[in-house]
Design a protein around this motif. Structure first.
Motif, PDB file in Angstrom:
ATOM      1  N   MET A 110       0.849  -1.198   0.000  1.00  5.05           N
ATOM      2  CA  MET A 110       0.000   0.000   0.000  1.00  5.05           C
ATOM      3  C   MET A 110       0.879   1.241   0.000  1.00  5.05           C
ATOM      4  O   MET A 110       1.839   1.325   0.782  1.00  5.05           O
ATOM      5  CB  MET A 110      -0.904   0.026   1.236  1.00  5.05           C
ATOM      6  N   ILE A 111       0.558   2.196  -0.860  1.00  4.66           N
ATOM      7  CA  ILE A 111       1.271   3.473  -0.906  1.00  4.66           C
ATOM      8  C   ILE A 111       0.314   4.550  -0.428  1.00  4.66           C
ATOM      9  O   ILE A 111      -0.705   4.817  -1.072  1.00  4.66           O
ATOM     10  CB  ILE A 111       1.794   3.776  -2.318  1.00  4.66           C
ATOM     11  N   LEU A 112       0.621   5.130   0.699  1.00  2.87           N
ATOM     12  CA  LEU A 112      -0.236   6.150   1.319  1.00  2.87           C
ATOM     13  C   LEU A 112       0.316   7.524   0.962  1.00  2.87           C
ATOM     14  O   LEU A 112       1.347   7.961   1.485  1.00  2.87           O
ATOM     15  CB  LEU A 112      -0.258   5.955   2.835  1.00  2.87           C
ATOM     16  N   SER A 113      -0.383   8.213   0.054  1.00  6.20           N
ATOM     17  CA  SER A 113       0.101   9.524  -0.389  1.00  6.20           C
ATOM     18  C   SER A 113      -0.988  10.198  -1.201  1.00  6.20           C
ATOM     19  O   SER A 113      -1.898   9.551  -1.722  1.00  6.20           O
ATOM     20  CB  SER A 113       1.367   9.368  -1.235  1.00  6.20           C
ATOM     21  N   THR A 134      -8.595  13.335  -5.076  1.00  2.00           N
ATOM     22  CA  THR A 134      -8.896  14.094  -6.289  1.00  2.00           C
ATOM     23  C   THR A 134      -7.753  14.082  -7.298  1.00  2.00           C
ATOM     24  O   THR A 134      -7.958  14.427  -8.452  1.00  2.00           O
ATOM     25  CB  THR A 134      -9.227  15.547  -5.921  1.00  2.00           C
ATOM     26  N   SER A 135      -6.567  13.697  -6.894  1.00  5.79           N
ATOM     27  CA  SER A 135      -5.426  13.704  -7.807  1.00  5.79           C
ATOM     28  C   SER A 135      -5.385  12.410  -8.607  1.00  5.79           C
ATOM     29  O   SER A 135      -6.074  11.429  -8.308  1.00  5.79           O
ATOM     30  CB  SER A 135      -4.123  13.883  -7.023  1.00  5.79           C
ATOM     31  N   ASN A 136      -4.539  12.411  -9.644  1.00  8.71           N
ATOM     32  CA  ASN A 136      -4.378  11.237 -10.500  1.00  8.71           C
ATOM     33  C   ASN A 136      -3.156  10.426 -10.092  1.00  8.71           C
ATOM     34  O   ASN A 136      -2.528   9.777 -10.924  1.00  8.71           O
ATOM     35  CB  ASN A 136      -4.244  11.675 -11.961  1.00  8.71           C
ATOM     36  N   TYR A 137      -2.829  10.474  -8.805  1.00  8.30           N
ATOM     37  CA  TYR A 137      -1.633   9.777  -8.350  1.00  8.30           C
ATOM     38  C   TYR A 137      -1.790   8.261  -8.445  1.00  8.30           C
ATOM     39  O   TYR A 137      -0.805   7.535  -8.595  1.00  8.30           O
ATOM     40  CB  TYR A 137      -1.316  10.190  -6.915  1.00  8.30           C
ATOM     41  N   SER A 138      -3.018   7.767  -8.371  1.00 10.89           N
ATOM     42  CA  SER A 138      -3.235   6.324  -8.507  1.00 10.89           C
ATOM     43  C   SER A 138      -2.815   5.835  -9.876  1.00 10.89           C
ATOM     44  O   SER A 138      -2.266   4.728 -10.025  1.00 10.89           O
ATOM     45  CB  SER A 138      -4.709   5.994  -8.248  1.00 10.89           C
ATOM     46  N   VAL A 177      -0.425   7.091 -11.705  1.00  8.96           N
ATOM     47  CA  VAL A 177       1.034   7.064 -11.727  1.00  8.96           C
ATOM     48  C   VAL A 177       1.560   5.820 -11.024  1.00  8.96           C
ATOM     49  O   VAL A 177       2.484   5.146 -11.513  1.00  8.96           O
ATOM     50  CB  VAL A 177       1.592   8.347 -11.073  1.00  8.96           C
ATOM     51  N   ILE A 178       0.970   5.467  -9.878  1.00  8.36           N
ATOM     52  CA  ILE A 178       1.409   4.280  -9.145  1.00  8.36           C
ATOM     53  C   ILE A 178       1.170   3.019  -9.980  1.00  8.36           C
ATOM     54  O   ILE A 178       2.009   2.101 -10.013  1.00  8.36           O
ATOM     55  CB  ILE A 178       0.690   4.201  -7.792  1.00  8.36           C
ATOM     56  N   GLU A 179       0.038   2.945 -10.648  1.00  8.77           N
ATOM     57  CA  GLU A 179      -0.235   1.786 -11.503  1.00  8.77           C
ATOM     58  C   GLU A 179       0.773   1.682 -12.636  1.00  8.77           C
ATOM     59  O   GLU A 179       1.220   0.573 -12.986  1.00  8.77           O
ATOM     60  CB  GLU A 179      -1.655   1.881 -12.051  1.00  8.77           C
ATOM     61  N   ALA A 180       1.139   2.842 -13.208  1.00 12.29           N
ATOM     62  CA  ALA A 180       2.124   2.814 -14.294  1.00 12.29           C
ATOM     63  C   ALA A 180       3.490   2.362 -13.792  1.00 12.29           C
ATOM     64  O   ALA A 180       4.190   1.583 -14.464  1.00 12.29           O
ATOM     65  CB  ALA A 180       2.221   4.196 -14.933  1.00 12.29           C
ATOM     66  N   ILE A 181       3.885   2.809 -12.613  1.00 11.51           N
ATOM     67  CA  ILE A 181       5.176   2.396 -12.042  1.00 11.51           C
ATOM     68  C   ILE A 181       5.168   0.900 -11.758  1.00 11.51           C
ATOM     69  O   ILE A 181       6.124   0.176 -12.083  1.00 11.51           O
ATOM     70  CB  ILE A 181       5.469   3.202 -10.766  1.00 11.51           C
ATOM     71  N   LEU A 213      -0.509  -8.088 -10.890  1.00 11.07           N
ATOM     72  CA  LEU A 213      -1.683  -7.237 -10.924  1.00 11.07           C
ATOM     73  C   LEU A 213      -2.400  -7.268  -9.579  1.00 11.07           C
ATOM     74  O   LEU A 213      -2.661  -8.331  -9.016  1.00 11.07           O
ATOM     75  CB  LEU A 213      -2.629  -7.694 -12.038  1.00 11.07           C
ATOM     76  N   GLY A 214      -2.719  -6.107  -9.063  1.00  8.79           N
ATOM     77  CA  GLY A 214      -3.457  -5.995  -7.819  1.00  8.79           C
ATOM     78  C   GLY A 214      -2.624  -6.049  -6.567  1.00  8.79           C
ATOM     79  O   GLY A 214      -3.172  -5.977  -5.454  1.00  8.79           O
ATOM     80  N   VAL A 215      -1.293  -6.161  -6.698  1.00 11.69           N
ATOM     81  CA  VAL A 215      -0.437  -6.224  -5.519  1.00 11.69           C
ATOM     82  C   VAL A 215      -0.176  -4.838  -4.950  1.00 11.69           C
ATOM     83  O   VAL A 215      -0.203  -4.628  -3.733  1.00 11.69           O
ATOM     84  CB  VAL A 215       0.887  -6.943  -5.863  1.00 11.69           C
ATOM     85  N   VAL A 216       0.078  -3.874  -5.821  1.00  6.94           N
ATOM     86  CA  VAL A 216       0.371  -2.504  -5.398  1.00  6.94           C
ATOM     87  C   VAL A 216      -0.929  -1.704  -5.429  1.00  6.94           C
ATOM     88  O   VAL A 216      -1.635  -1.681  -6.447  1.00  6.94           O
ATOM     89  CB  VAL A 216       1.434  -1.854  -6.301  1.00  6.94           C
ATOM     90  N   LYS A 217      -1.230  -1.061  -4.345  1.00  6.60           N
ATOM     91  CA  LYS A 217      -2.477  -0.318  -4.192  1.00  6.60           C
ATOM     92  C   LYS A 217      -2.190   1.060  -3.621  1.00  6.60           C
ATOM     93  O   LYS A 217      -1.370   1.209  -2.712  1.00  6.60           O
ATOM     94  CB  LYS A 217      -3.426  -1.095  -3.272  1.00  6.60           C
ATOM     95  N   HIS A 218      -2.852   2.062  -4.159  1.00  6.89           N
ATOM     96  CA  HIS A 218      -2.678   3.432  -3.670  1.00  6.89           C
ATOM     97  C   HIS A 218      -3.832   3.814  -2.763  1.00  6.89           C
ATOM     98  O   HIS A 218      -5.000   3.546  -3.061  1.00  6.89           O
ATOM     99  CB  HIS A 218      -2.602   4.420  -4.845  1.00  6.89           C
ATOM    100  N   MET A 219      -3.505   4.445  -1.623  1.00  3.14           N
ATOM    101  CA  MET A 219      -4.493   4.939  -0.672  1.00  3.14           C
ATOM    102  C   MET A 219      -4.282   6.429  -0.470  1.00  3.14           C
ATOM    103  O   MET A 219      -3.137   6.894  -0.328  1.00  3.14           O
ATOM    104  CB  MET A 219      -4.366   4.211   0.672  1.00  3.14           C
TER     105      MET A 219
END
Length: 774
Positions: free
Chosen positions: A380-383, A387-391, A393-397, A405-411
């Motif tokens: 989990m990446i907490l940042s 409203t931002s499109n940071y999710s 970016v995390i998916e692209a990284i 797939l589905g291991v890295v998740k943005h919160m």
């Protein structure tokens, strides 16, 4: 003949200077013969040496500029930063970040407060220097410095624990403390147990409580909800008292933006006045002052540290269980790694998260599963915010690093951070920016007994010992993070050694930064308070016992830790709702008033008509005065003349007509005058006919009262310097000046408003009166 020839070679003025001896002439002629052509060229052409020096300097300057802009020097980086700063050595799986222009660490986002300490110290030096030149200041020191602590309530919460700890330390070094609160609560018992007196203030109109704040050398106010007390201290004679206001809530900062956008400027300006009144506004972290930038008056100060996170972890630990994991989409057997960071978004944060994810890749190679999407390890990446499109970016990284797939998740960081941290098994601090204090999110992670892994930044290394209460890795070497994570997680489980480190970290975080907080408040008061000569200086905080300044006073609140208490944020929101409701009602009441349409021509006609009427009245009054001089008039009795003079004097000084108190006072043998200054003293003045107020300033006089205007009788009081020097003695001189025109009673007395404020009961037989003879 030889001397004549030499005289032809040497110029005339050189010959005159060199006639002192023949030896000097021979040496001079010898030097003349051995000069080179270049030296003769320089001397005879009279070239300026300064021109040659400037030419060489300009040439060297352009050489340096040319060298800086050479293509080979643009990519020069600091060698100490290693692979994190060398953009030419980016791994192939992170090249897409460079193509997107995201390969940048950004700049530090920091709060830089004004140098308040230096400001107070310079003012103190100026006062001491003035006292040295004028007179030597003798300090008697027969009383302790008095401090007033003001709370909105006495409920059990972390702020009470913090202030109780600070109060105990301040009392040990020589302060005397009095607690005031707008509401009573269970913390009243804690204050009573440590021997601090507590007074409950009433805020109702019928039974309002008022305090003489001049009895104290400084005032410490806590929370936004104590705004009503600060409003009283904004008035004279309390305006110059040192006021330290501590704010823990961020609710007003979030609403301030709505106030500006919705046009609630009166409410916004009212809060700005309150912030301007405070001598120092103290925040417990460096994020809140940036949130409250709309109210910044140059008096913000940060004293880091609070027991709030440890308190919340103790009280809310039982609320988190496996159901929280299920709600967040994880299985009970999953191993969750949380990557956290600073509360601010900056450009280089994406690169840092990418490097952290790349360092975690070897962990997945050790775990063999049939279906990669069902990997028991989750990240989990907490940042950022929702409203931002940071999710994206995390998916692209994660996709470019070949994560399942589905291991890295943005919160989003604005969500339930406590639930995220409690769900995680390991917490990695993924921000490489130098923080101004220990990160708050790491404090929460330690409180939840989670093993933390963080870069060896200065403010993290100060509180975390590597492999004692946490793990540290060099930020220049990401490979070290891989080695640490492989030691912490073995066979898909947290190692026993890591669990032991997490337990030690939980014990160390309970009193984290208590020393910085206590010393910070003591140093602040030492610089803010201006103690008079009768007050003894407190001892240095360095002399205090380590046990009293390195630990919060948890033992005083052990009986209340398991009890439920209302969150301070919810109480603050309810308080702000009440203020907004009162402001909206006031605005609606004003909106009901009819607003006439303005017509410039109509207004001009009204002005012209009023001007003509005024000129006619002046002409008529002048004619009546001329007629009175020609007609004999009866002067009347002495009483009639006195009443006429009294009426004229009252009209001249713009006083109102005689009230009931003044009519009753004319038949009494005694009148007691109460000198006062400002609206803050009004509640302590008497309203009976025996008493009469005398205002030391033309401003702040009571409306519809028969008070004496002291500056009109003694113009010296119009100068603030002499008014402060004379104090209430200025009222004595103002009354004595032409007393026959003001005082007709046989006896006269004076009583300070402070006697009523200090609840002294003065009977008629105890009043000191003095008879004036004229």
């Amino acid at each position: 003949m030889g001397s004549l020839e030499s005289g032809l070679v040497v110029p005339l003025k050189r010959d005159n200077l060199g006639r002192s001896s023949s030896r000097t002439e021979r040496q001079h002629s010898f030097l003349q013969r051995n000069r080179s052509r270049f030296s003769r060229f320089l001397f005879f052409k009279k070239l300026d040496y300064l021109l040659w020096i400037c030419t060489v300097a300009v040439f060297l300057f352009f050489v340096v500029i040319f060298q800086l802009f050479l293509p080979g020097s643009v990519t020069v980086m600091d060698e100490s930063q290693g692979s994190l700063r060398d953009f030419d050595k980016v791994p192939a799986d992170l090249m897409f970040l460079k193509e997107m222009g995201l390969l940048d660490f950004g700049e530090e986002v920091t709060f830089l407060p004004l140098k308040l300490m230096e400001k107070f110290q310079s003012e103190d030096k100026d006062v001491n220097l003035t006292s040295v030149f004028h007179r030597k200041l003798h300090r008697f020191g027969y009383r302790k410095p008095q401090l007033a602590l003001v709370f909105p309530d006495l409920l059990i919460d972390p702020q009470q624990l913090q202030m109780v700890t600070i109060a105990i330390a301040l009392r040990e070094i020589g302060y005397a403390i009095q607690v005031y609160s707008l509401e009573d609560g269970r913390a009243h018992e804690v204050w009573r147990n440590i021997g601090v007196p507590v007074a409950i203030l009433q805020t109702g109109r019928e039974k309002a409580s008022f305090v003489n704040w001049l009895n104290y050398d400084g005032i410490l106010v806590n929370s936004l909800e104590a705004k009503v007390v600060i409003s009283n201290i904004m008035q004279e004679p309390f305006k110059s008292l040192p006021l330290v206001w501590t704010i823990h809530e961020g609710t007003l900062a979030t609403r301030a933006r709505n106030y500006a956008s919705s046009g609630q400027l009166e409410l916004l300006n009212d809060w700005k006045k309150v912030f301007n009144r405070a001598t120092v506004v103290v925040f417990p972290d460096y994020v809140l002052p940036m949130m409250y930038s709309a109210f910044d008056a140059g008096n913000y100060y940060v004293i880091p540290g609070s027991p709030a996170k440890a308190w919340e972890a103790d009280t809310n630990m039982d609320l988190y269980n496996d159901t929280v994991r299920v709600k967040m989409g994880f299985k009970p057997d999953d191993l969750v790694i949380a990557i956290v960071g600073t509360q601010f978004m900056y450009r280089g944060l994406w690169l840092e998260h990418a490097l952290i994810l790349r360092a975690l890749l070897p962990l997945f190679s050790e775990v063999s599963v049939e279906n990669e999407s069902n990997s028991p390890i989750k990240v989990m990446i907490l940042s950022g915010d929702s409203t931002s499109n940071y999710s994206v970016v995390i998916e692209a990284i994660a996709h470019n690093l070949h994560y399942p797939l589905g291991v890295v998740k943005h919160m989003a960081a604005e969500g339930d951070v406590d639930s995220v941290l409690n769900t995680a098994d390991v917490v990695i601090y993924g921000s490489f920016l130098e923080e101004q204090t220990f990160p708050e999110i790491l404090v929460k992670a330690l409180c939840f007994r989670k093993p933390i892994i963080a870069p060896d930044l200065s403010n993290i290394r100060k509180y975390v010992d590597d492999r004692v209460n946490g793990y540290l890795f060099p930020k220049e070497n990401i490979k070290a993070l891989t080695h640490i994570i492989l030691q912490v997680i073995t066979n898909g489980k947290i190692s026993p050694f890591a669990r032991n480190i997490a337990s030690i970290g939980r014990g160390s975080v309970k009193n984290l930064m208590a020393l910085e907080t206590i010393e910070g408040y003591a140093m602040l008061l030492e610089n803010v308070l201006k103690l008079p000569s009768e007050v003894a200086f407190p001892k240095s905080i360095k002399e205090l016992s380590p046990k009293l300044k390195e630990e919060w006073q948890w033992h005083l609140f052990e009986a209340f830790l398991n009890s439920t208490h209302e969150d301070r944020t919810s109480r603050s929101n309810r308080f702000l709702n009440q203020i907004e409701l009162l402001q909206s009602n006031h605005t609606e009441r004003d909106s009901y008033l009819p607003v006439p349409e303005t017509d410039d021509s109509f207004l001009y006609d009204i002005w012209k008509e009023e001007k003509d009427i005024e000129m006619l009245n002046v002409r008529k009054r002048r004619e009546e005065e001329e007629l009175k001089d020609r007609i004999d008039q009866s002067h009347g009795t002495w009483d009639e003349v006195y009443r006429s003079a009294k009426r004229a004097d009252r009209t001249k000084n713009d006083l109102h007509e005689r009230d009931e108190g003044e009519l009753e006072r004319t038949g009494q043998p005694l009148c007691i005058y109460e000198p006062y200054l400002g609206e803050g003293t009004w509640p302590f003045l008497h309203h009976r006919s025996l008493y009469r107020g005398i205002g030391l300033s033309s401003k702040g006089r009571r409306p519809r009262r028969d008070d004496v205007d002291a500056p009109s009788r003694l113009p010296l009081l119009n100068n603030p310097y002499y008014r402060d020097i004379l104090g209430e003695y200025g009222a004595f001189f103002a009354i004595a000046n032409r007393i026959d025109r003001l005082h007709k009673n046989a006896w006269i007395g004076f009583q300070s408003w402070r006697a009523t404020a200090n609840k002294f009961r003065i009977h008629k037989i105890h009043i000191f009166v003095k008879s004036f003879s004229f």
